[in-house]
Motif scaffolding. Structure first.
Motif, mmCIF file in Angstrom:
data_model
loop_
_atom_site.group_PDB
_atom_site.id
_atom_site.type_symbol
_atom_site.label_atom_id
_atom_site.label_comp_id
_atom_site.label_asym_id
_atom_site.label_seq_id
_atom_site.Cartn_x
_atom_site.Cartn_y
_atom_site.Cartn_z
ATOM 1 N N ILE A 73 0.831 -1.207 0.000
ATOM 2 C CA ILE A 73 0.000 0.000 0.000
ATOM 3 C C ILE A 73 0.866 1.258 0.000
ATOM 4 C CG2 ILE A 73 -1.641 1.298 1.434
ATOM 5 C CD1 ILE A 73 -2.938 -1.422 2.038
ATOM 6 N N VAL A 74 1.945 1.230 0.777
ATOM 7 C CA VAL A 74 2.883 2.359 0.784
ATOM 8 C C VAL A 74 3.409 2.597 -0.639
ATOM 9 C CG1 VAL A 74 5.182 3.083 1.560
ATOM 10 C CG2 VAL A 74 3.555 2.105 3.201
ATOM 11 N N ASP A 75 3.776 1.518 -1.302
ATOM 12 C CA ASP A 75 4.280 1.593 -2.674
ATOM 13 C C ASP A 75 3.282 2.244 -3.613
ATOM 14 O OD1 ASP A 75 6.743 0.456 -2.711
ATOM 15 O OD2 ASP A 75 6.182 -1.062 -4.222
ATOM 16 N N ILE A 76 2.045 1.769 -3.533
ATOM 17 C CA ILE A 76 0.991 2.280 -4.425
ATOM 18 C C ILE A 76 0.757 3.764 -4.177
ATOM 19 C CG2 ILE A 76 -1.515 2.199 -4.831
ATOM 20 C CD1 ILE A 76 -1.288 -0.855 -4.643
ATOM 21 N N ILE A 77 0.655 4.141 -2.902
ATOM 22 C CA ILE A 77 0.394 5.554 -2.598
ATOM 23 C C ILE A 77 1.563 6.414 -3.082
ATOM 24 C CG2 ILE A 77 0.017 7.255 -0.762
ATOM 25 C CD1 ILE A 77 -1.402 5.005 0.821
ATOM 26 N N CYS A 78 2.790 5.964 -2.820
ATOM 27 C CA CYS A 78 3.953 6.743 -3.262
ATOM 28 C C CYS A 78 3.968 6.908 -4.778
ATOM 29 C CB CYS A 78 5.249 6.079 -2.807
ATOM 30 S SG CYS A 78 5.594 6.304 -1.068
#
Ligand SMILES: Nc1ncnc2c1ncn2[C@@H]1O[C@H](COP(=O)(O)OP(=O)(O)OP(=O)(O)O)[C@@H](O)[C@H]1O
Ligand SMILES: [Mg+2]
Length: 112
Positions: A73-78
């Motif tokens: 999720i961190v990856d997607i948001i970034c």
């Protein structure tokens, strides 16, 4: 469980939501917030005068997920919320002790 708390540009919320739907992380809370980061607001010009806008409107996204999903999720948001400019936002990862579904009193990450 981890709460992913992301403070991002409001105009990126829809795109982030769609990207998260695609990985079955669709449950979330969104709020409109005001904040400041390391630049401490922005200085604007109006009719020749300078004034400081302390708190800038942003959207806060809160998503509680099983531990193993948080980094994805961190990856997607970034990736999705990135414009490359200052003020793109910040993400905080917060441990969550338990989750309870009010209707059934079920607990744990299976209710997420
Ligand atoms: N340390 C913090 N604690 C709480 N909220 C924060 C913190 N840092 C940033 N925020 C929130 O995130 C929003 C966006 O921050 P911002 O993207 O400007 O971070 P930054 O550290 O200034 O990075 P950048 O240099 O890319 O602007 C802020 O308006 C504020 O709401
Ligand atoms: Mg900033």
């Amino acid at each position: 469980m981890i709460k992913v708390e992301a403070i991002i540009r409001s105009q990126k919320i829809d795109a982030v939501k769609e990207a998260l739907d695609a990985i079955e992380a669709g449950s979330m809370t969104v709020s409109e917030v005001r904040g400041r980061g390391q630049q401490k607001g922005i200085t604007q010009q109006w009719r020749g005068a300078e004034y400081v806008v302390d708190f800038i409107p942003k959207s806060k996204l809160e998503i509680v997920v099983p531990d193993e999903k948080a980094e994805k999720i961190v990856d997607i948001i970034c990736n999705v919320a990135n414009t490359g400019n200052i003020g793109d936002g910040k993400i905080f990862l917060i441990p969550v002790k338990d989750a309870i579904r009010v209707r059934t009193k079920e607990r744990g990450d299976r209710i997420l």
